[in-house]
Design an enzyme around this catalytic site. Sequence first.
Site, PDB file in Angstrom:
ATOM      1  N   SER A 142       0.788  -1.228   0.000  1.00  0.00           N
ATOM      2  CA  SER A 142       0.000   0.000   0.000  1.00  0.00           C
ATOM      3  C   SER A 142       0.820   1.278   0.000  1.00  0.00           C
ATOM      4  O   SER A 142       0.375   2.292  -0.522  1.00  0.00           O
ATOM      5  CB  SER A 142      -0.959   0.000   1.187  1.00  0.00           C
ATOM      6  N   HIS A 151      -5.229  -3.345  -2.792  1.00  0.00           N
ATOM      7  CA  HIS A 151      -4.800  -2.363  -3.798  1.00  0.00           C
ATOM      8  C   HIS A 151      -4.627  -2.977  -5.179  1.00  0.00           C
ATOM      9  O   HIS A 151      -4.035  -2.361  -6.053  1.00  0.00           O
ATOM     10  CB  HIS A 151      -3.498  -1.689  -3.347  1.00  0.00           C
ATOM     11  N   LYS A 170     -11.728   0.719  -2.002  1.00  0.00           N
ATOM     12  CA  LYS A 170     -10.759   1.386  -2.872  1.00  0.00           C
ATOM     13  C   LYS A 170     -11.283   1.362  -4.318  1.00  0.00           C
ATOM     14  O   LYS A 170     -12.079   2.213  -4.660  1.00  0.00           O
ATOM     15  CB  LYS A 170      -9.396   0.745  -2.675  1.00  0.00           C
TER      16      LYS A 170
HETATM   17  C1  LIG Z   1      -3.339  -3.565   2.134  1.00  0.00           C
HETATM   18  C2  LIG Z   1      -4.547  -3.132   2.911  1.00  0.00           C
HETATM   19  N1  LIG Z   1      -5.271  -4.080   3.548  1.00  0.00           N
HETATM   20  C3  LIG Z   1      -6.356  -3.753   4.259  1.00  0.00           C
HETATM   21  C4  LIG Z   1      -6.789  -2.460   4.362  1.00  0.00           C
HETATM   22  C5  LIG Z   1      -7.981  -2.127   5.187  1.00  0.00           C
HETATM   23  O1  LIG Z   1      -9.093  -1.973   4.367  1.00  0.00           O
HETATM   24  P1  LIG Z   1     -10.319  -1.079   4.823  1.00  0.00           P
HETATM   25  O2  LIG Z   1      -9.955   0.343   4.511  1.00  0.00           O
HETATM   26  O3  LIG Z   1     -11.458  -1.580   4.017  1.00  0.00           O
HETATM   27  O4  LIG Z   1     -10.520  -1.297   6.290  1.00  0.00           O
HETATM   28  C6  LIG Z   1      -6.091  -1.448   3.689  1.00  0.00           C
HETATM   29  C7  LIG Z   1      -6.599  -0.071   3.726  1.00  0.00           C
HETATM   30  O5  LIG Z   1      -6.159   0.881   4.083  1.00  0.00           O
HETATM   31  C8  LIG Z   1      -4.930  -1.790   2.973  1.00  0.00           C
HETATM   32  O6  LIG Z   1      -4.207  -0.847   2.380  1.00  0.00           O
END
Ligand SMILES: Cc1ncc(COP(=O)(O)O)c(C=O)c1O
Length: 392
Positions: A179, A207, A238
Amino acid sequence: MNWMEKELELLHDASLERCLRDSAPALHSPGYTVRGGRLLLNLASNDYLGLAQHPAIIETMCETLLTEGSGSGASRLVTGNRLPYRGLEEELSHWQMSEAALVFANGYMANSGVISALVGRNDVVFSDQLNHASIVDGIILSRAEHARYRHNDMDHLEALLNKHRDKRRKLIVTDAIFSMDGDAAPLSKLAALKRKYGTMLMVDEAHSGGIYGEQGQGLCFELGLQHEVDVHMGTFSKSFGVYGAYVCGSRTLIRWLINKARPLMYSTALPPSLVTGISTSLALVQADQWRRERLFSLSRLFRSSLLNAGFNVGRGDSPIVPMIVGDNEATLRFSEALEWNGIEAVAIRPPTVPNGTARIRFSLTASHIEKELINAVKIICAIGHQLGVIRS
Ligand SMILES: Cc1ncc(COP(=O)(O)O)c(C=O)c1O
């Protein structure tokens, strides 16, 4: 509570204090955001496919609000499992060619819930050093041993797999696209190690879901590895432009999670309007290949322009383009200068990224316009020169 003031001062002095800033969508200017009455080019959004303002999704959600009401009223295991869930989970497993699917309230809860359901005190989780915080927190919650391997370093992972050979249950977990770095995990090598050492493999496509694969199924799918992955997780917050998360896998896995994933069991279900909104978004994600093509063409242009200008933009080729500055204060000054010049891009600092690697994280979306990105690059270069981040 005096200790808190003191700790906050320390954070502030180290340029590490976070604060909440108001922003609003620019409804008639896709790719922009509004802050303090100013229109800013939004290079900080994860709305990669530009679906967050899509009229069809909004319309579906409004219709469902009228028929189903605003809240689901209870956990999915009580009375919150409204009808739209069944339809969405069938669509998801069809899309991912998996036996079954399960919707969670968000990605954080999916990761923390799944990991803590799969492993426990006598087990081990092999996790990339740059995995998302929700994965780390899932491991902590599980009480399993946390075997962190250096970022994408398969030799290090293999050494750890050997060391923990005799553990009861073993899980390898990785982001598909990282991310804060925008680079990809070596998924085929991970799948080979999973086979060799008999572990479970979980991939977080937060992502990459929606972005890779012919119908946006994700990076595992694009690489033909979908059947090697035991737990396939992604978010709807996203690329899908809505909110929530999914886990796809075997029927047995989903049955296990319904019984053991505490964030699913002990938290209220997503409102039905979100669930139908996700279904509409899923149809668009599958159909609108042009959004992916546009996103990648803009991302390539933006990344190569910054690289040619002399910035360190890491090694990825996804729509996430990190611009490594290093120093926390300089990074903050960079993002303030960007905002001053009409660009929204956030300074990412430790502990989100390792010390000494503070960066501006740019993210591209299908809503951006080439001409505006070229102009943004000129502004970024001018600031880079002013702050001494690039020379020549
Ligand atoms: C790699 C990754 N996994 C999980 C999440 C968490 O997702 P959510 O925003 O739906 O809680 C994020 C979000 O920021 C992320 O970047």
